[in-house]
Scaffold this active site. Structure first.
Site, PDB file in Angstrom:
ATOM      1  N   SER A 190      -6.777  -5.857  -5.921  1.00 46.43           N
ATOM      2  CA  SER A 190      -7.900  -6.442  -5.185  1.00 46.43           C
ATOM      3  C   SER A 190      -9.145  -6.508  -6.061  1.00 46.43           C
ATOM      4  CB  SER A 190      -8.196  -5.616  -3.928  1.00 46.43           C
ATOM      5  OG  SER A 190      -8.847  -4.417  -4.285  1.00 46.43           O
ATOM      6  N   ASP A 244       0.839  -1.208   0.000  1.00 46.75           N
ATOM      7  CA  ASP A 244       0.000   0.000   0.000  1.00 46.75           C
ATOM      8  C   ASP A 244       0.870   1.252   0.000  1.00 46.75           C
ATOM      9  OD1 ASP A 244      -2.279   1.489   0.048  1.00 46.75           O
ATOM     10  OD2 ASP A 244      -2.789   1.091   2.136  1.00 46.75           O
ATOM     11  N   TRP A 248       2.999   7.904  -2.502  1.00 42.41           N
ATOM     12  CA  TRP A 248       4.421   8.072  -2.857  1.00 42.41           C
ATOM     13  C   TRP A 248       4.535   8.996  -4.075  1.00 42.41           C
ATOM     14  CZ3 TRP A 248       7.551   7.338  -7.055  1.00 42.41           C
ATOM     15  CH2 TRP A 248       8.925   7.245  -6.818  1.00 42.41           C
ATOM     16  N   HIS A 291       3.012   3.230  -8.843  1.00 41.23           N
ATOM     17  CA  HIS A 291       2.851   1.795  -9.105  1.00 41.23           C
ATOM     18  C   HIS A 291       4.101   1.252  -9.812  1.00 41.23           C
ATOM     19  CE1 HIS A 291      -1.168   2.026  -7.644  1.00 41.23           C
ATOM     20  NE2 HIS A 291      -1.664   2.687  -8.674  1.00 41.23           N
ATOM     21  N   GLY A 319       0.193   5.353  -4.445  1.00 44.14           N
ATOM     22  CA  GLY A 319      -0.406   6.619  -4.861  1.00 44.14           C
ATOM     23  C   GLY A 319       0.175   7.780  -4.062  1.00 44.14           C
ATOM     24  N   LEU A 362      -6.830  -5.312   7.251  1.00 44.37           N
ATOM     25  CA  LEU A 362      -6.514  -6.456   6.384  1.00 44.37           C
ATOM     26  C   LEU A 362      -7.086  -6.269   4.976  1.00 44.37           C
ATOM     27  CD1 LEU A 362      -6.882  -9.650   8.596  1.00 44.37           C
ATOM     28  CD2 LEU A 362      -4.798  -8.706   7.615  1.00 44.37           C
ATOM     29  N   ARG A 367      -0.064   9.024 -10.382  1.00 47.08           N
ATOM     30  CA  ARG A 367      -0.146   7.851  -9.491  1.00 47.08           C
ATOM     31  C   ARG A 367       0.529   6.614 -10.090  1.00 47.08           C
ATOM     32  NH1 ARG A 367      -3.688   7.526  -5.431  1.00 47.08           N
ATOM     33  NH2 ARG A 367      -4.109   5.344  -5.878  1.00 47.08           N
ATOM     34  N   ASN A 399     -10.365  -3.171  -6.586  1.00 47.20           N
ATOM     35  CA  ASN A 399      -9.567  -2.206  -7.358  1.00 47.20           C
ATOM     36  C   ASN A 399     -10.113  -1.969  -8.778  1.00 47.20           C
ATOM     37  OD1 ASN A 399      -6.286  -3.099  -5.984  1.00 47.20           O
ATOM     38  ND2 ASN A 399      -7.722  -1.504  -5.363  1.00 47.20           N
TER      39      ASN A 399
END
Ligand code: FPP
Length: 257
Positions: free
Chosen positions: A70, A25, A30, A42, A28, A200, A38, A73
């Site tokens: 996910s 995680d 970062w 990645h 984005g 989680l 973004r 996502n």
């Protein structure tokens, strides 16, 4: 400062988790903190995937599971989803040789049929080519959700009962384990989540029942081999009790097992 070689050999000299799951995680954030798109987060996060995988292999971990995309996502903006799919394809093509040369088995869990063909194809090819590799299993969780996995497991078991192949009394933890997408993987000992969030988020819900949880403020693109060793080092400091008392587990620890 301790070199990475020394750090890895220090961590290796103590009992290791067999299976680490990572919720990657903060890509984005970062990128946004650097005023970059973004997708650049990645992209840098893909480099972390490569470095962390290499380090996990050097340490001798048996299994590494990465939450790469996910089930939820898919609802992100279309250009971000497309960018992530392009990165996945790029990663699978670029890392093929290294995965095969290092005896890593590439595995994937999730609703893989939802992935576009240009990701599915290199993914299936590398899963097939690496199927007999034994040193480490690298599992990519793609279009993955823990609840979705539990629903799929329940459906499969229900079908077996309906077909008359299984008595409801025969449903056991072992059967559930063997029916989940993670069938055959060792139990998850450690779940790591980067970027300061403490959730989680639908990752390995059944499998992490006894896992140690490690949360770090480090954003995923900054999480590399050294940070992996720090997480494993923290795990090695913890006492795992599996529901027993401290007195019950202490003799085990003194015996060095
Ligand atoms: C979460 O960060 C990260 C993702 C949704 C994708 C993870 C993908 C990669 C690390 C790169 C591609 C993967 C492989 C296996 C090559 P976020 O976007 O939610 O970050 P934010 O919370 O800061 O916005």
């Amino acid at each position: 400062m301790e070199s990475l070689v020394d750090l890895e050999s220090r961590v290796k000299s103590r009992p290791l988790p067999q299976h680490i799951g990572i919720i990657m995680d903060g890509n984005g954030r970062w990128a946004e903190s650097r005023k970059l798109p973004r997708l650049e987060g990645h992209r840098e996060g893909s480099t972390s995937v490569q470095e962390v995988t290499r380090s996990a292999r050097r340490l001798g971990l048996k299994a590494l599971t990465l939450y790469a995309f996910s089930a939820q996502n898919w609802s992100r903006p279309a250009d971000e989803v497309a960018g992530l799919m392009d990165l996945l394809r790029e990663y699978l093509l670029k890392e093929r040789t290294e995965i095969l040369e290092n005896d890593i088995k590439l595995n994937a869990i999730g609703e893989l049929e939802k992935l576009p063909r240009y990701v599915r194809e290199p993914l299936d090819a590398l899963r097939e080519e690496s199927a007999s590799n034994r040193s480490m299993v690298l599992t990519l969780a793609l279009s993955y959700g823990g609840r979705e996995e539990l629903v799929a497991m329940a459906r499969r078991i229900a079908e077996e009962v309906r077909a008359g192949n299984l008595e409801p009394q025969a449903v056991s933890e072992a059967l559930v384990d063997a029916t989940l997408w993670t069938a055959g993987l060792p139990p998850v000992d450690l779940v790591v989540r980067t970027s300061g969030e403490r959730r989680l988020s639908n990752f390995l819900l059944w499998q992490s029942a006894y896992a140690e949880l490690y949360f770090t403020e480090t954003l995923w693109p900054d999480f590399r081999a050294q940070q992996l060793c720090e997480a494993v080092g923290a795990f090695q400091q913890r006492e795992r009790r599996f529901g027993l008392t401290q007195a019950q587990v202490t003799p085990i620890r003194l015996a060095g097992t």
